[in-house]
Structure formats: C-alpha cells, structure tokens
Design a protein around this motif. Structure first.
Motif, PDB file in Angstrom:
ATOM      1  N   GLU A  71      38.211  40.804  41.821  1.00 25.65           N
ATOM      2  CA  GLU A  71      39.663  40.924  41.980  1.00 25.65           C
ATOM      3  C   GLU A  71      40.012  41.176  43.452  1.00 25.65           C
TER       4      GLU A  71
ATOM      5  N   ARG B 107      42.188  38.851  45.970  1.00 23.01           N
ATOM      6  CA  ARG B 107      43.404  39.436  46.533  1.00 23.01           C
ATOM      7  C   ARG B 107      43.404  39.401  48.058  1.00 23.01           C
TER       8      ARG B 107
ATOM      9  N   LEU C  27      40.719  40.309  32.720  1.00 27.41           N
ATOM     10  CA  LEU C  27      40.874  39.955  34.129  1.00 27.41           C
ATOM     11  C   LEU C  27      42.067  40.671  34.743  1.00 27.41           C
ATOM     12  N   GLY C  28      41.963  40.962  36.020  1.00 30.39           N
ATOM     13  CA  GLY C  28      43.086  41.547  36.744  1.00 30.39           C
ATOM     14  C   GLY C  28      44.157  40.509  37.022  1.00 30.39           C
TER      15      GLY C  28
ATOM     16  N   GLU D  93      45.374  39.047  39.802  1.00 35.62           N
ATOM     17  CA  GLU D  93      45.093  37.928  40.711  1.00 35.62           C
ATOM     18  C   GLU D  93      44.098  36.946  40.111  1.00 35.62           C
ATOM     19  N   LEU D  94      43.070  37.449  39.434  1.00 37.94           N
ATOM     20  CA  LEU D  94      42.123  36.554  38.772  1.00 37.94           C
ATOM     21  C   LEU D  94      42.832  35.752  37.685  1.00 37.94           C
TER      22      LEU D  94
END
Length: 56
Positions: free
Chosen positions: A2, A6, A38-39, A41-42
């Motif tokens: 992540e 980012r 997933l975060g 951004e992912l």
C-alpha cells in the motif's frame, strides 16, 4: 505494498499492479475475499487494471 503504491514512482506502482494485483483471484474464484482486505490505493489500482485503464 500500500505504501509503495501511495508514495512510489510509476515504475513501482506498475510493478505492484502487474506482479501482485493482476494475479489476484477473479470473481467467483477461491480466495477472492482477499481483495476485500486491500487498502484504498491498492483497490484503486486494481479497479483501473480491471477496467483496462493504465496504472498511473
């Protein structure tokens, strides 16, 4: 990963996108629930890949 997506450069984002995200299970495949972990951004990069958009 992540953090790389980012704050990394375009080459790093592409590497994560194509070597990790592209290989995640598709809908209906075993292990697909991993995508929910997933975060933000992912998730954004994965969505772009799935829509055929470039990883920026």
């Amino acid at each position: 990963m992540e953090a790389v997506v980012r704050s990394g450069g375009q080459d790093e984002r592409k590497a994560v996108g194509f070597h990790f995200l592209w290989n995640l299970p598709n809908r209906g495949e075993p292990g697909r629930d991993l995508v929910g972990e997933l975060g933000p951004e992912l998730t954004r990069v994965l969505t772009r890949l799935q829509q055929g958009q470039p990883v920026d």
